[in-house]
Motif scaffolding. Structure first.
Motif, mmCIF file in Angstrom:
data_model
loop_
_atom_site.group_PDB
_atom_site.id
_atom_site.type_symbol
_atom_site.label_atom_id
_atom_site.label_comp_id
_atom_site.label_asym_id
_atom_site.label_seq_id
_atom_site.Cartn_x
_atom_site.Cartn_y
_atom_site.Cartn_z
ATOM 1 N N GLN A 55 0.806 -1.354 0.113
ATOM 2 C CA GLN A 55 0.275 -0.076 -0.263
ATOM 3 C C GLN A 55 0.653 1.138 -0.069
ATOM 4 O O GLN A 55 2.290 0.922 0.172
ATOM 5 N N ASN A 56 0.337 2.387 0.370
ATOM 6 C CA ASN A 56 1.162 3.646 -0.573
ATOM 7 C C ASN A 56 1.616 4.236 1.181
ATOM 8 O O ASN A 56 1.171 3.742 1.915
ATOM 9 N N LEU A 57 2.641 4.793 0.761
ATOM 10 C CA LEU A 57 3.459 5.521 1.937
ATOM 11 C C LEU A 57 2.249 6.378 2.734
ATOM 12 O O LEU A 57 2.589 6.000 3.956
ATOM 13 N N VAL A 58 1.532 6.983 2.580
ATOM 14 C CA VAL A 58 1.142 7.568 3.615
ATOM 15 C C VAL A 58 0.157 6.834 4.003
ATOM 16 O O VAL A 58 -0.640 6.441 5.252
ATOM 17 N N VAL A 59 -0.483 6.003 3.510
ATOM 18 C CA VAL A 59 -1.697 4.583 4.549
ATOM 19 C C VAL A 59 -0.448 3.642 5.498
ATOM 20 O O VAL A 59 -0.785 4.096 6.556
ATOM 21 N N ASN A 60 0.478 3.343 5.141
ATOM 22 C CA ASN A 60 1.438 2.907 5.739
ATOM 23 C C ASN A 60 2.025 3.936 6.997
ATOM 24 O O ASN A 60 1.770 3.259 8.271
ATOM 25 N N SER A 61 2.307 4.720 6.718
ATOM 26 C CA SER A 61 2.081 5.958 8.366
ATOM 27 C C SER A 61 1.278 5.444 8.792
ATOM 28 O O SER A 61 1.330 6.005 10.431
ATOM 29 N N ILE A 62 -0.233 6.172 8.123
ATOM 30 C CA ILE A 62 -1.437 6.019 9.302
ATOM 31 C C ILE A 62 -1.328 5.289 10.496
ATOM 32 O O ILE A 62 -1.480 5.000 11.669
ATOM 33 N N TYR A 63 -1.130 3.590 9.803
ATOM 34 C CA TYR A 63 -0.970 2.078 10.374
ATOM 35 C C TYR A 63 0.297 2.658 11.379
ATOM 36 O O TYR A 63 0.004 1.869 12.798
ATOM 37 N N TYR A 64 1.300 3.010 10.984
ATOM 38 C CA TYR A 64 2.212 2.500 11.806
ATOM 39 C C TYR A 64 1.847 3.873 13.235
ATOM 40 O O TYR A 64 2.085 3.888 14.496
ATOM 41 N N HIS A 65 1.089 4.972 12.456
ATOM 42 C CA HIS A 65 0.818 6.105 14.201
ATOM 43 C C HIS A 65 0.290 5.380 14.976
ATOM 44 O O HIS A 65 -0.417 5.838 16.319
ATOM 45 N N ALA A 66 -0.929 4.569 14.219
ATOM 46 C CA ALA A 66 -1.706 3.707 14.898
ATOM 47 C C ALA A 66 -0.759 2.850 16.480
ATOM 48 O O ALA A 66 -1.298 2.359 17.098
ATOM 49 N N HIS A 67 0.047 1.852 15.038
ATOM 50 C CA HIS A 67 0.488 1.407 16.348
ATOM 51 C C HIS A 67 1.337 1.803 17.090
ATOM 52 O O HIS A 67 1.771 1.219 18.468
ATOM 53 N N LEU A 68 1.935 3.103 17.112
ATOM 54 C CA LEU A 68 2.444 3.349 18.072
ATOM 55 C C LEU A 68 1.764 4.589 19.235
ATOM 56 O O LEU A 68 2.195 4.552 20.526
ATOM 57 N N GLY A 69 0.748 4.261 19.020
ATOM 58 C CA GLY A 69 -0.672 4.512 20.021
ATOM 59 C C GLY A 69 -1.400 5.856 20.158
ATOM 60 O O GLY A 69 -1.802 6.985 20.638
ATOM 61 N N ASN A 70 -0.612 6.424 18.676
ATOM 62 C CA ASN A 70 -0.984 8.217 17.989
ATOM 63 C C ASN A 70 -2.333 8.582 17.719
ATOM 64 O O ASN A 70 -2.848 9.348 18.125
ATOM 65 N N LEU A 71 -3.425 6.797 17.147
ATOM 66 C CA LEU A 71 -4.353 7.208 16.965
ATOM 67 C C LEU A 71 -5.053 6.294 17.959
ATOM 68 O O LEU A 71 -4.663 4.583 17.528
ATOM 69 N N GLN A 72 -6.254 6.290 17.547
ATOM 70 C CA GLN A 72 -7.637 5.126 17.815
ATOM 71 C C GLN A 72 -8.979 4.984 17.550
ATOM 72 O O GLN A 72 -9.294 6.546 17.197
#
Length: 377
Positions: A55-72
């Motif tokens: 998938q694209n870079l932006v989507v990957n980044s969104i999921y990564y921030h969810a992994h870090l706990g920055n998105l719920q």
């Protein structure tokens, strides 16, 4: 899925052992991060592990921030601000943060788990190219120094034609013969190509509105409708005529590369998005779920290579709206500007994968590292 995660690592380990015993030792494992256990198995055997994000870079980044706990999930903020990304609203976010699916968060957990062990990967590759999202690509390379964009993963014959015997799509050409014969006598840039990929499906009401919108637009159209969805098409709708052709399948790259294609009505899955950009085809975006809303945001506001078809209160794109979108792309001054932008992305794509381009450099760097590893061992 639970059974797959239980059986997958064991079966994969047995395969690596078997290959080693038969004289074909594995030096490198390239895996989809949706199966992070593949990296754990590779590391158990001391094998190079390479994550390949599709998938694209932006989507990957969104999921990564969810992994870090920055998105719920579910998201409550009306606007989302993340490093290196444009300002995002709810419609621009992956659907797994919303909808009823949040009540059963397995899918969101799955896409976020891609990053559970990513720091152990020797390389992290992505099916994109640097010029598409320079800021987020730079941010990602700072986070993971061995991250590289190596896309798009499209045969050379459709891009720079550097691989002279790249005929992997020759069978698809023959199976698309009806489409190509129909397209061949259509004027350049006059045909609307419509396809929603292999998973997304329009409901019956949206299918009827699509059929009527295509017919009322007065444009030529090639519409791919899976066998299982044919019943949703209105009975009085002509499936093959001078103006339109409805098929159950076609070779999308072959069709998009045809000079008769003027625009692409798409769900904006990442493969379809990359293919349209790579072949210079303007898009009318009708995202359905998953990453498609995020891809649409980029198409419309960042790359400016398409427009979003507005939805009504029932989340349906009505026939008059669709007709307007088609005419805007094919006939208006804005459409000319969008087409010009799409052609610029086509040129940038070809440059990226050509010798000396960003993706060419990255894949060469990666392959060279494997040869050096073998030489050292």
């Amino acid at each position: 899925m639970i059974v797959f995660w239980q059986v997958g690592p064991q079966s994969f380990a047995e395969l690596i052992e078997k290959l080693g015993r038969t004289g074909y030792p594995v030096d490198c494992v390239i895996y989809d991060p949706l199966m992070p256990w593949a990296l754990d198995v590779a590391k158990r055997f001391g094998i190079v592990g390479v994550a390949f994000f599709t998938q694209n870079l932006v989507v990957n980044s969104i999921y990564y921030h969810a992994h870090l706990g920055n998105l719920q999930a579910p998201l409550t903020e009306e606007e989302i601000f993340l490093p290196g990304l444009p300002k995002l609203q709810h419609q621009d976010m992956p659907s797994f943060f919303f909808m009823k699916i949040v009540q059963d968060p397995v899918v969101l957990e799955l896409v976020v788990a891609q990053f559970s062990n990513i720091d152990k990967a020797d390389w992290i590759l992505c099916n994109s190219f640097y010029e598409l999202n320079k800021e987020i690509a730079d941010w990602t390379m700072k986070t993971w120094p061995k991250f590289r964009t190596i896309g798009p993963s499209i045969p050379s014959m459709f891009l720079d034609n550097q691989v002279k015997d790249d005929e992997r799509y020759v069978v698809a050409k023959f199976t698309s013969e009806e489409c190509l014969v129909w397209l061949n006598d259509k004027p350049k840039g006059s045909v609307v190509y419509v396809s929603f990929g292999s998973i997304a499906a329009l409901n019956e009401e949206q299918t009827v509105e699509m059929a009527c919108g295509l017919r009322d637009s007065g444009s030529y159209f090639l519409w791919v409708v899976r066998d299982s969805d044919q019943i949703k098409i209105p009975k009085d709708f002509e499936k093959k005529s001078e103006k339109g052709l409805v098929v159950t399948w076609c070779s999308q790259l072959t069709v998009l590369a045809h000079e008769a294609i003027g625009c692409f009505i798409t769900h904006c899955g990442w493969n379809s998005t990359l293919e349209a950009l790579s072949l210079g085809v303007p898009t009318v975006a009708m995202p359905q779920w998953s990453d498609q809303g995020t891809n649409t945001k980029l198409i419309v506001d960042v790359w400016k290579s398409g427009i979003r078809a507005p939805l009504d209160e029932k989340q349906i794109v009505r026939r008059d709206v669709l007709k307007h979108c088609i005419r805007e792309i094919l006939e208006s001054e804005k459409g000319k500007e969008i087409k010009s932008n799409a052609l610029q992305w086509k040129n940038l794509t070809a440059a990226a994968i050509s010798k000396g381009g960003s993706s060419h450099k990255h894949i060469t760097e990666f392959v060279d590292s494997l040869f050096h590893l073998q030489a050292d061992s």
